[in-house]
Design a protein around this motif. Structure first.
Motif, PDB file in Angstrom:
ATOM      1  N   CYS A 156      10.736   0.689  -4.957  1.00 19.40           N
ATOM      2  CA  CYS A 156      10.425   1.937  -4.246  1.00 19.40           C
ATOM      3  C   CYS A 156       9.228   2.677  -4.837  1.00 19.40           C
ATOM      4  N   THR A 157       8.456   1.996  -5.707  1.00 18.18           N
ATOM      5  CA  THR A 157       7.350   2.666  -6.398  1.00 18.18           C
ATOM      6  C   THR A 157       6.294   3.237  -5.437  1.00 18.18           C
ATOM      7  N   VAL A 158       5.937   4.500  -5.661  1.00 16.88           N
ATOM      8  CA  VAL A 158       4.827   5.127  -4.942  1.00 16.88           C
ATOM      9  C   VAL A 158       3.964   5.866  -5.972  1.00 16.88           C
TER      10      VAL A 158
ATOM     11  N   GLY B 173      -0.765   3.182   2.433  1.00 23.78           N
ATOM     12  CA  GLY B 173      -2.022   3.882   2.187  1.00 23.78           C
ATOM     13  C   GLY B 173      -2.934   3.155   1.217  1.00 23.78           C
ATOM     14  N   ILE B 174      -2.527   1.967   0.780  1.00 24.29           N
ATOM     15  CA  ILE B 174      -3.332   1.234  -0.211  1.00 24.29           C
ATOM     16  C   ILE B 174      -4.575   0.619   0.442  1.00 24.29           C
ATOM     17  N   ALA B 175      -4.396  -0.110   1.537  1.00 25.79           N
ATOM     18  CA  ALA B 175      -5.546  -0.677   2.257  1.00 25.79           C
ATOM     19  C   ALA B 175      -6.262   0.449   2.997  1.00 25.79           C
ATOM     20  N   LYS B 176      -7.602   0.454   2.908  1.00 15.42           N
ATOM     21  CA  LYS B 176      -8.358   1.518   3.571  1.00 15.42           C
ATOM     22  C   LYS B 176      -9.033   0.957   4.823  1.00 15.42           C
TER      23      LYS B 176
ATOM     24  N   THR C  94       7.266  -6.912  -3.251  1.00 16.66           N
ATOM     25  CA  THR C  94       5.796  -6.896  -3.223  1.00 16.66           C
ATOM     26  C   THR C  94       5.182  -5.490  -3.117  1.00 16.66           C
ATOM     27  N   PRO C  95       5.653  -4.628  -2.207  1.00 23.49           N
ATOM     28  CA  PRO C  95       5.039  -3.292  -2.140  1.00 23.49           C
ATOM     29  C   PRO C  95       5.086  -2.550  -3.478  1.00 23.49           C
ATOM     30  N   GLY C  96       6.200  -2.631  -4.167  1.00 21.08           N
ATOM     31  CA  GLY C  96       6.350  -1.965  -5.473  1.00 21.08           C
ATOM     32  C   GLY C  96       5.367  -2.517  -6.484  1.00 21.08           C
ATOM     33  N   PHE C  97       5.265  -3.843  -6.541  1.00 19.40           N
ATOM     34  CA  PHE C  97       4.330  -4.482  -7.462  1.00 19.40           C
ATOM     35  C   PHE C  97       2.897  -4.045  -7.153  1.00 19.40           C
ATOM     36  N   ILE C  98       2.513  -4.122  -5.868  1.00 16.41           N
ATOM     37  CA  ILE C  98       1.122  -3.808  -5.491  1.00 16.41           C
ATOM     38  C   ILE C  98       0.782  -2.360  -5.866  1.00 16.41           C
ATOM     39  N   VAL C  99       1.677  -1.436  -5.527  1.00 17.44           N
ATOM     40  CA  VAL C  99       1.409  -0.022  -5.806  1.00 17.44           C
ATOM     41  C   VAL C  99       1.268   0.197  -7.316  1.00 17.44           C
ATOM     42  N   ALA C 100       2.154  -0.421  -8.100  1.00 19.65           N
ATOM     43  CA  ALA C 100       2.095  -0.258  -9.564  1.00 19.65           C
ATOM     44  C   ALA C 100       0.799  -0.827 -10.123  1.00 19.65           C
ATOM     45  N   ILE C 101       0.371  -1.963  -9.584  1.00 18.34           N
ATOM     46  CA  ILE C 101      -0.860  -2.599 -10.085  1.00 18.34           C
ATOM     47  C   ILE C 101      -2.094  -1.764  -9.709  1.00 18.34           C
ATOM     48  N   GLU C 102      -2.101  -1.256  -8.478  1.00 20.92           N
ATOM     49  CA  GLU C 102      -3.224  -0.398  -8.069  1.00 20.92           C
ATOM     50  C   GLU C 102      -3.333   0.811  -9.014  1.00 20.92           C
TER      51      GLU C 102
END
Lengths: 274, 152
Positions: B49-51, B78-81, B104-112
């Protein structure tokens, strides 16, 4: 949870009429909420009180706001300098995202015997300041999840003496991130020509509250650090721990590991002397 | 007790009504219908649930909606622009770092969030930042490879 208020100044504490449960980072509270506990609590969000987010370096002490997060402890270099055990405990508490939210005041108020910041605060001779009084950390905890805090009494600051001494923290848990400690050990001492002075040892998760290991402290006081002394200290600390069997670990395991951790901390220090 | 709160989610302002006990996760999924943010454990253990809240990655299941009042939130949506995937997202696809996709969404947000703070993180720093993100397909190695590829 039906009721919720938010205050943004310490002075507003006086305006609260109902008994409230204070909410800071919330990382220990929401899991309980999800499980249906705390449903009838009146919550008071204190996370917006700016004055409690500061760490002040005074002449003799560090004055740490109760809302300082574990991420702050890692990032602000004064902690590593004056309160290394606390810094080391922050590195292994929760996960990065939990550390961004979780506060020192919350970790203390939650009063878990396995709370990772608590053994370091014991060996660093911390004082807990509330809106009503200042208390030595040795006198703050009454049992698992129990403290001396009265209704609507709020931890505001943690005071740590700046006296130059070494301090360390190590814990053992089932995995690296988000592990609740099975056993943890904090130590502080001064080292003069290989001799230990002013030794303090505190143990987490092996008693109803964090414990001082006073026999171990007495044994190590004034001793010249050596492999033999380290081994003996490990044995003493194992006998001094008061663990229970629970779903996280067996008592016999916790005793043994308490000794091993203490030995590991001191062995690391001995290598540095040699 | 109902509360009116303002959230700035992915650059869009929202004024919504929430109950005291609603989590930020609930508001994002059930009120704003942004279902890219996943609910895994609901108690901070899994990272799904990471944001990003005011620039810092947090677990939205451990933040109350009322606490997030007035904050800037970035979710996976909101990650992809402008419909263009980020380097991280492209790298995940290339490295096959997605199996069932729930984590995947949690991982991607944390990495960004990590890459914003640190341009070229070491492997150890990546592992540290992803501490407590669980992938039950156990695709960790592919995820690390994807990140290492772009952070070099």
């Amino acid at each position: 949870m039906e009721k919720f208020i938010k205050i943004s100044k310490l002075a507003d504490l006086k305006k609260i009429k109902n008994p409230v449960k204070f909410l800071a980072g919330g990382t220990d509270i929401y899991p309980l909420l999800k499980d249906g506990f705390l449903e009838n609590e009146f919550f008071c969000d204190i996370s917006g009180i700016k004055e409690l987010k500061e760490t002040k370096i005074k002449k003799d002490v560090l004055e740490i706001g109760a809302l300082v997060t574990f991420s702050d402890v890692i990032e602000n270099p004064v902690f590593k300098k004056y309160a290394n055990a606390l810094y080391e405990s922050a590195l292994v508490m929760g996960s990065p995202q939990i550390r961004n939210r979780a506060t020192l005041g919350g970790n203390i108020a939650n009063a878990s015997p396995s709370g990772d910041s608590i053994p370091p605060l014991f060996v660093l001779k911390a004082k807990i300041k509330t809106n009503l009084r200042t208390v030595d950390i040795d006198r703050f905890f009454m049992g698992p999840k129990k403290t001396i805090l009265k209704k609507n009494e709020l931890i505001t600051r943690i005071i740590i003496p700046k006296e130059q001494k070494e301090s360390y923290f190590m814990k053992v848990g089932p995995r690296k991130a988000l592990a609740i400690s099975k056993v943890s050990v904090a130590m502080a001492f001064k080292m003069q020509k290989g001799v230990l002075k002013d030794v303090r040892v505190a143990l987490g998760a092996v008693g109803p509250t964090v414990l001082r290991a006073k026999k171990t402290e007495d044994f190590l006081e004034g001793k010249h650090l050596s492999d033999r002394i380290i081994k003996k200290a490990g044995e003493i600390v194992s006998s001094e721990a008061m663990p229970i069997d629970d779903f996280r670990s067996l008592a016999v395991y916790r005793r043994k590991v308490a000794g091993s951790i203490l030995e590991k901390i001191l062995e690391g220090r001995l290598k540095w002397v040699r | 007790m109902k509360h009116k709160i303002n959230l700035n989610v992915n650059g869009e302002k929202h004024s919504i009504e929430v109950e005291s006990h609603h989590t930020l996760l609930y508001a994002i999924r059930e009120i704003l219908h942004l279902t890219g943010t996943k609910k895994g454990c609901g108690e901070g253990e899994c990272g799904a649930c990471t944001v990003i809240m005011d620039g810092v990655p947090v677990r939205s299941c451990l933040v109350l909606a009322v606490e997030a009042d007035g904050k800037d939130i970035t979710t996976i949506e909101g990650i992809a622009k402008d419909g263009k995937l980020t380097k991280v997202q492209e790298a995940f696809i290339e490295a096959g770092a997605i199996q069932c996709g729930f984590c995947t969404p949690g991982f991607i947000v944390a990495i960004e969030a990590l890459l914003k703070k640190k341009k070229n993180p070491k492997r150890s720093e990546i592992i540290e930042a992803l501490g407590g993100h669980l992938c039950r397909c156990t695709g960790y190695e592919a995820i690390l490879k994807a990140i290492e590829k772009i952070s070099k």
